[in-house]
Scaffold this motif. Structure first.
Motif, short mmCIF file in Angstrom:
data_model
loop_
_atom_site.label_atom_id
_atom_site.label_comp_id
_atom_site.label_asym_id
_atom_site.label_seq_id
_atom_site.Cartn_x
_atom_site.Cartn_y
_atom_site.Cartn_z
N ALA A 115 0.83 -1.20 0.00
CA ALA A 115 0.00 0.00 0.00
C ALA A 115 0.86 1.24 0.00
CB ALA A 115 -0.91 0.00 1.23
N CYS A 116 0.25 2.36 -0.34
CA CYS A 116 0.96 3.64 -0.37
C CYS A 116 0.01 4.72 0.16
CB CYS A 116 1.37 3.94 -1.81
SG CYS A 116 2.48 5.34 -1.98
N VAL A 117 0.56 5.62 0.96
CA VAL A 117 -0.24 6.69 1.57
C VAL A 117 0.43 8.03 1.31
CG1 VAL A 117 -1.02 7.67 3.78
CG2 VAL A 117 -1.15 5.21 3.40
N CYS A 118 -0.39 9.04 1.03
CA CYS A 118 0.13 10.42 0.91
C CYS A 118 -0.64 11.32 1.86
CB CYS A 118 -0.03 10.93 -0.51
SG CYS A 118 0.38 12.68 -0.73
N VAL A 119 0.07 11.92 2.82
CA VAL A 119 -0.54 12.87 3.74
C VAL A 119 -0.11 14.28 3.31
CG1 VAL A 119 -0.64 13.69 6.13
CG2 VAL A 119 -0.51 11.23 5.65
N VAL A 120 -1.10 15.11 2.99
CA VAL A 120 -0.78 16.47 2.53
C VAL A 120 -0.62 17.39 3.74
CG1 VAL A 120 -1.73 18.49 1.32
CG2 VAL A 120 -1.89 16.20 0.29
N LEU A 121 0.47 18.14 3.74
CA LEU A 121 0.70 19.18 4.75
C LEU A 121 0.32 20.51 4.11
CD1 LEU A 121 4.18 18.03 6.12
CD2 LEU A 121 1.89 17.23 6.75
N ALA A 122 -0.68 21.17 4.69
CA ALA A 122 -1.21 22.39 4.09
C ALA A 122 -0.91 23.60 4.96
CB ALA A 122 -2.71 22.25 3.88
N SER A 123 -1.04 24.78 4.38
CA SER A 123 -0.92 26.03 5.13
C SER A 123 -2.22 26.23 5.90
CB SER A 123 -0.73 27.21 4.17
OG SER A 123 0.40 27.03 3.37
N GLY A 124 -2.13 26.53 7.20
CA GLY A 124 -3.33 26.77 8.02
C GLY A 124 -4.21 27.81 7.33
N PHE A 141 6.53 23.84 9.70
CA PHE A 141 6.40 25.24 9.26
C PHE A 141 5.24 25.83 10.03
CE2 PHE A 141 4.32 22.56 6.03
CZ PHE A 141 3.06 23.09 5.95
N GLU A 142 5.24 27.15 10.17
CA GLU A 142 4.23 27.81 10.99
C GLU A 142 2.84 27.50 10.45
OE1 GLU A 142 5.46 31.92 11.87
OE2 GLU A 142 3.31 32.37 11.81
N ASN A 143 1.94 27.15 11.36
CA ASN A 143 0.54 26.91 10.98
C ASN A 143 0.32 25.70 10.08
OD1 ASN A 143 -1.50 28.37 12.14
ND2 ASN A 143 -0.88 30.24 11.06
N LYS A 144 1.20 24.70 10.22
CA LYS A 144 1.05 23.47 9.43
C LYS A 144 -0.29 22.79 9.76
CE LYS A 144 3.21 19.81 11.01
NZ LYS A 144 4.22 18.77 11.36
N HIS A 145 -1.04 22.42 8.75
CA HIS A 145 -2.31 21.72 9.00
C HIS A 145 -2.37 20.44 8.17
CE1 HIS A 145 -6.53 20.74 9.30
NE2 HIS A 145 -6.64 20.81 7.99
N PHE A 146 -2.75 19.33 8.82
CA PHE A 146 -2.98 18.11 8.04
C PHE A 146 -4.08 17.29 8.69
CE2 PHE A 146 -0.73 15.20 10.91
CZ PHE A 146 0.19 16.04 11.54
N ARG A 147 -4.70 16.44 7.91
CA ARG A 147 -5.70 15.53 8.44
C ARG A 147 -5.00 14.36 9.10
NH1 ARG A 147 -11.01 14.68 4.71
NH2 ARG A 147 -11.04 12.82 6.05
N THR A 148 -5.61 13.86 10.19
CA THR A 148 -4.98 12.74 10.90
C THR A 148 -5.63 11.40 10.55
OG1 THR A 148 -6.45 12.90 12.80
CG2 THR A 148 -4.46 14.27 12.87
N ASP A 149 -6.58 11.45 9.60
CA ASP A 149 -7.33 10.20 9.31
C ASP A 149 -7.19 9.74 7.87
OD1 ASP A 149 -8.74 12.23 8.13
OD2 ASP A 149 -10.70 11.58 8.85
N ILE A 150 -6.10 10.12 7.22
CA ILE A 150 -5.90 9.65 5.84
C ILE A 150 -5.69 8.13 5.86
CG2 ILE A 150 -4.46 9.83 3.75
CD1 ILE A 150 -6.02 12.43 4.51
#
Ligand code: AMP
Ligand code: GLY
Length: 426
Positions: free
Chosen positions: A334-343, A410-419
């Motif tokens: 399997a392969c997973v990609c978690v996106v790190l977004a700007s808050g 990075f400041e205000n990093k946002h990501f989902r924890t349920d990917i």
């Protein structure tokens, strides 16, 4: 060979990483690219929406053998046609085939005409007639602006009030610009086991004669955990889709993929490139939610790492119409990609925040919205990075991706924890 990939995002970085593994690739370019593509390719500072500028560059660089047009806008504009007209070889559909994504009215009409399963719908260019139909059908109901709208022109309306407001937003207020001159009003599709619906992305390679599905993947469009918050360009993906089976693949090939390829041929719009099927498993079988005329983003980030076959060999086989000669193989696991977004994304967010990358193990860090400023890696977009991990199982891949995600700052990093948590029970 020297290969140039057009586009700036995570998808393009992932395509370049896959091409880099090809024994036949001597040099890679990316137009325009980002800080990540610059690590493996030469970034080319030319506006790819300016066809004349692209052609001028191509004519000045005869050493570049092959072009990959990845994003929807240049495909819809006809950049492949333009490059072919000056004798360049390309991967990507021509303008008359890219319409399968660029116009929802076209694709809904195509599916109706050729009996390809999709939600029942009607297309309107009159606000009054659309409103009348929406009131007649009632909620839940789905409204889609006809044209390209950065993946945001779709409103899933839970009640009639929302639908009436949405229709006004699309057709009168023109929130999505000219994309809203025409609206598609669509039946709300229910998932077989889960609601909202069970979606799977099936990318395919096709040369117009043969169509080969890639390994499946699942996107996470909403900004926050448990599919809450606004729709985004995609907050993460995983591959393969847990509810996918051989039977489903057979059904989809027979009822959706091959008929779509044949329908495009019958319309004189042969599609060559990556045709993306956004599908839903409903209580009435597999149905098409949308077509894209290109690799998905961030699906590509989890699909291409699983590819065992040389990507350049496949691209060239598509261009030359000999895809049936190639055996396309995929890795197990399997392969997973978690996106790190700007808050703040997908609404307003800050740019220019310094990024530090600690221990990420053997994960690939895919750049989407990054730049180099004063010698430092900084954020330059809503979706900043994708952390891509492979594993024997989905759980192993998830754990690796999240461990690495914690070590990138990075400041205000946002990501989902349920990917990767979706559809766990098939
Ligand atoms: P699209 O841009 O067409 O992929 O639509 C965005 C999202 O809206 C899809 O991924 C689905 O989650 C949802 N959606 C679109 N069409 C329908 C439909 N007919 N019924 C239920 N949900 C839908
Ligand atoms: N991930 C959905 C898309 O590329 O449109």
């Amino acid at each position: 060979m020297q290969v140039l990939v057009i586009g700036n995002g995570g998808r393009e970085h992932a395509i370049l990483l896959a091409l880099k593994k090809s024994k036949r690739v001597e040099k890679l370019y990316c137009m325009k690219g980002n800080a990540g593509t610059a690590q493996i390719a030469q970034n080319v500072d030319v506006d790819y929406m300016n066809a004349e500028a692209v052609k001028k560059f191509a004519l000045e660089h005869p050493e570049i053998d092959y072009y990959v047009v990845a994003p929807d806008d240049p495909l819809a504009m006809g950049l492949v046609d333009e490059l072919e007209a000056i004798g360049k070889r390309c991967f990507g559909p021509r303008k008359n085939a890219a319409i399968i994504e660029a116009s929802k009215a076209f694709s809904k009409n195509l599916m109706q005409k050729y009996g390809i399963p999709t939600a029942e719908s009607r297309t309107f260019d009159s606000y009054d007639k659309a409103l009348e139909y929406v009131r007649e059908k009632g909620a839940p109901i789905v409204l889609k602006a006809d044209g390209l709208a950065l993946g945001k022109g779709v409103l899933v309306c839970e009640d009639l009030k929302q639908a009436e407001e949405g229709l006004k937003e699309i057709m009168l207020d023109k929130s999505f610009g000219a994309a809203g001159n025409v609206v598609v009003v669509e039946e709300y599709m229910r998932g077989l086991k889960y609601n909202p619906g069970e979606e799977v992305s099936v990318l395919s390679f096709t040369d117009g004669k043969t169509i080969v599905p890639m390994i499946t993947s699942c996107d996470h469009k909403r900004a926050n955990d448990r599919d809450k918050g606004l729709n985004t360009g995609g907050m993460g993906t995983f591959s393969p889709c847990p509810f996918w089976t051989e039977e489903l693949e057979k059904e989809v090939l027979e009822k959706i993929m091959v008929p779509t390829m044949n329908a495009m041929n019958a319309e004189g719009r042969t599609f060559k490139g990556c045709l993306y099927f956004g599908l839903m498993r409903t209580d009435k079988g597999m149905k098409v939610v949308e077509y894209n005329s290109r690799f998905g983003d961030p699906e590509t980030q989890v699909v291409l790492p699983m590819l065992k076959t040389d990507l350049l060999d496949i691209f060239e086989a598509v261009t030359d119409g000999r895809l049936s000669d190639i055996k396309i193989e995929w890795e197990d696991g399997a392969c997973v990609c978690v996106v790190l977004a700007s808050g703040g994304y997908p609404l307003s967010y800050a740019k220019g925040k310094e990024i530090t990358v600690g221990d990420v193990g053997d994960c690939d860090i895919i750049h989407a919205g990054t730049a180099i400023k004063d010698g430092k890696l900084v954020t330059s977009g809503g979706r900043v990075l994708g952390v891509v991990a492979k594993g024997k199982t989905l759980d192993i891949a998830r754990r690796k991706a999240y461990q690495a995600a914690e070590n990138i700052h990075f400041e205000n990093k946002h990501f989902r924890t349920d990917i990767g948590n979706k559809y766990k029970n098939g």
